[in-house]
Write a protein that holds these residues in place. Structure first.
Motif, PDB file in Angstrom:
ATOM      1  N   GLY A  66       0.751  -1.249   0.000  1.00 12.14           N
ATOM      2  CA  GLY A  66       0.000   0.000   0.000  1.00 12.14           C
ATOM      3  C   GLY A  66       0.778   1.293   0.000  1.00 12.14           C
ATOM      4  N   SER A  67       2.082   1.251  -0.297  1.00 13.27           N
ATOM      5  CA  SER A  67       2.813   2.517  -0.277  1.00 13.27           C
ATOM      6  C   SER A  67       4.083   2.453  -1.113  1.00 13.27           C
ATOM      7  CB  SER A  67       3.175   2.916   1.154  1.00 13.27           C
ATOM      8  OG  SER A  67       4.349   2.254   1.588  1.00 13.27           O
ATOM      9  N   ALA A 285      -4.987  19.910   3.279  1.00 11.37           N
ATOM     10  CA  ALA A 285      -5.988  20.501   2.380  1.00 11.37           C
ATOM     11  C   ALA A 285      -5.809  19.984   0.953  1.00 11.37           C
ATOM     12  CB  ALA A 285      -5.880  22.020   2.412  1.00 11.37           C
ATOM     13  N   ALA A 286      -4.566  19.893   0.491  1.00 12.02           N
ATOM     14  CA  ALA A 286      -4.304  19.428  -0.874  1.00 12.02           C
ATOM     15  C   ALA A 286      -4.638  17.948  -1.023  1.00 12.02           C
ATOM     16  CB  ALA A 286      -2.846  19.677  -1.232  1.00 12.02           C
ATOM     17  N   MET A 287      -4.381  17.165   0.004  1.00 12.79           N
ATOM     18  CA  MET A 287      -4.720  15.744   0.007  1.00 12.79           C
ATOM     19  C   MET A 287      -6.232  15.558  -0.122  1.00 12.79           C
ATOM     20  SD  MET A 287      -4.519  13.385   3.401  1.00 12.79           S
ATOM     21  CE  MET A 287      -5.932  14.296   4.041  1.00 12.79           C
ATOM     22  N   ALA A 298      -5.674   9.642  -0.864  1.00 14.82           N
ATOM     23  CA  ALA A 298      -4.241   9.519  -0.589  1.00 14.82           C
ATOM     24  C   ALA A 298      -3.921  10.034   0.804  1.00 14.82           C
ATOM     25  CB  ALA A 298      -3.449  10.289  -1.640  1.00 14.82           C
ATOM     26  N   GLY A 299      -2.669   9.806   1.219  1.00 18.01           N
ATOM     27  CA  GLY A 299      -2.202  10.250   2.519  1.00 18.01           C
ATOM     28  C   GLY A 299      -1.643  11.661   2.500  1.00 18.01           C
ATOM     29  N   GLY A 300      -1.179  12.099   3.657  1.00 19.64           N
ATOM     30  CA  GLY A 300      -0.733  13.482   3.814  1.00 19.64           C
ATOM     31  C   GLY A 300       0.484  13.841   2.995  1.00 19.64           C
ATOM     32  N   SER A 301       1.431  12.905   2.814  1.00 22.49           N
ATOM     33  CA  SER A 301       2.635  13.227   2.048  1.00 22.49           C
ATOM     34  C   SER A 301       2.317  13.489   0.583  1.00 22.49           C
ATOM     35  CB  SER A 301       3.658  12.097   2.172  1.00 22.49           C
ATOM     36  OG  SER A 301       3.130  10.866   1.740  1.00 22.49           O
ATOM     37  N   GLY A 332      -2.103   5.176   0.346  1.00 20.04           N
ATOM     38  CA  GLY A 332      -3.542   5.371   0.320  1.00 20.04           C
ATOM     39  C   GLY A 332      -4.051   6.099   1.543  1.00 20.04           C
ATOM     40  N   GLY A 333      -5.219   6.690   1.413  1.00 20.41           N
ATOM     41  CA  GLY A 333      -5.768   7.489   2.497  1.00 20.41           C
ATOM     42  C   GLY A 333      -6.546   6.719   3.542  1.00 20.41           C
ATOM     43  N   ASP A 334      -6.868   5.457   3.257  1.00 21.19           N
ATOM     44  CA  ASP A 334      -7.696   4.699   4.205  1.00 21.19           C
ATOM     45  C   ASP A 334      -7.055   4.587   5.576  1.00 21.19           C
ATOM     46  OD1 ASP A 334      -9.645   4.353   2.337  1.00 21.19           O
ATOM     47  OD2 ASP A 334      -9.021   2.341   1.737  1.00 21.19           O
ATOM     48  N   ARG A 335      -5.718   4.511   5.612  1.00 20.15           N
ATOM     49  CA  ARG A 335      -5.048   4.373   6.908  1.00 20.15           C
ATOM     50  C   ARG A 335      -5.014   5.673   7.700  1.00 20.15           C
ATOM     51  NH1 ARG A 335       0.816   2.430   4.789  1.00 20.15           N
ATOM     52  NH2 ARG A 335      -0.567   1.029   3.667  1.00 20.15           N
TER      53      ARG A 335
END
Length: 375
Positions: A66-67, A285-287, A298-301, A332-335
């Motif tokens: 996942g990354s 905010a961009a995520m 997606a995640g913060g990075s 991914g953003g689910d985590r």
């Protein structure tokens, strides 16, 4: 001094057919895992046609763990196996509470080895569960700076191998090609209208990804420039600006996977053309904005990457440059449903996302880049 029973005036044979056979099989399993995995997607972000600019997002979240760190973990295992550091029965030890630990646990299980990662006691239950899902064990410390020395101690105590991602990330990956992330990007862009991008934008956690891409660009003689974005509290940006290789903030990053309290050994500043500091609220905010526009979670990075991308595209619009820009969806953003996507968590961090979201919406509607002033 210990005496040796081996003669010192003749050949010494330390080879062992069983050891080599185990390593051969372990390498085969790791390479076979890569062969089973398709390349990661290169998504197109919808931009106004009149801009003449194409934005691509390489989706590293589709790796088995996942990354983006799946690539790093694979490289670190192959590096350790090829160097003779990892053998049958070796306990793998790492200092990581994030995606690297998840991916290393996966590969350790794949070749039948125990995996221990040293994590801060404050690590979220979600992250611990991901590590444990692949058979990894978490060893807790009270203070994040203690992770490095405790990992070294555990490796020595168990007779294991400390993977040390922050030292070996830039060495373990073949930056000349061999299906690394840079080579993959250029192969996927081959049929696009701007196949050689103006910019590639990434963050830095270990520094391995930026080192690989920056070296590859020079090796292939591409005009593409490399921009590295950095979140709050990280030492990479101020260290790059000042040239201080020992720069340290002593503060953890709130953006998972990137930013470090010190300059890590794998960070190679001389291959970077531009560094951009990014407020954490802008990253989140961009995520979230990415999901609202494209449906990609997606995640913060990834948000940190995108905030840097928008600044560079604004520059291109201002000077009339047409071309392409590439960045990464790191995970991914689910985590992160209980953190970055949770309004109460964001508020508890003292962050106001609204001005940054408004700036992004205004930019895509008008081409006017006017981010909030830093407070």
């Amino acid at each position: 001094m210990a005496e040796s029973s081996e003669p010192l005036d003749g050949p010494v044979d330390r080879s062992c057919s069983r050891t080599r056979a185990w390593v051969d099989e372990a390498v085969r399993k790791v390479v076979a895992d890569a062969n089973r995995s398709a390349d990661t997607h290169l998504h197109v972000f919808p931009l106004p046609e009149s801009w003449g600019i194409d934005l691509y997002l390489k989706d590293e979240s589709v790796h088995p763990t996942g990354s983006l760190k799946h690539r790093l973990a694979r490289s670190l295992f192959l590096y350790g196996l090829s160097n003779g550091w990892i053998r049958e029965g070796t306990t793998i030890v790492e200092a990581s509470s994030g995606s690297t630990a998840v991916s290393e646990a996966y590969f350790a299980r794949l070749i039948g080895l125990d995996f221990i990662t040293v994590v801060p006691r404050s690590t979220s239950p979600e992250k611990i569960a991901l590590i444990e899902r692949y058979g990894g064990r978490c060893h807790f410390v009270d203070r994040p700076p203690e992770m490095y020395t405790e990992a070294e101690r555990l490796a020595a105590e168990t007779g294991g191998h400390y993977m040390d991602q922050f030292t070996y990330a830039e060495r373990a990956t073949d930056w000349r090609g061999n299906n690394n992330i840079a080579e993959s990007v250029f192969e996927q862009l081959a049929m696009e209208r701007h196949p050689i991008p103006e910019w590639i934008v990434v963050g830095a956690g270990t520094g391995g990804t930026s080192a690989t891409i920056g070296r590859y660009l020079r090796y292939r003689r591409h005009h593409t420039r490399l921009a590295v974005v950095d979140p709050e509290n990280s030492a990479f940006f101020p260290g790059w600006v000042t040239g201080a290789r020992d720069y340290a903030t002593g503060m953890p990053s709130r953006i998972e996977g990137i930013g470090r309290p010190r300059i890590e050994p794998s960070f190679v500043p001389d291959v970077i053309d531009l560094m951009l500091p990014v407020p954490d609220a802008a990253s989140i905010a961009a995520m979230r904005h990415l999901e609202s526009v494209t449906g990609l979670c997606a995640g913060g990075s990834t948000g940190t990457n995108l905030w840097g991308v928008w600044q560079l595209i604004a520059r291109m619009l201002a000077d009339g440059t047409r071309g392409s820009v590439v960045t990464l969806i790191c995970d991914g953003g689910d985590r992160y449903r209980h953190s970055y996507y949770d309004d109460s968590w964001v508020a508890a961090q003292g962050m106001d996302l609204a001005p940054y979201t408004a700036a992004l919406e205004r930019f895509l509607a008008s081409g006017e880049w006017s981010p909030p002033e830093k407070r």
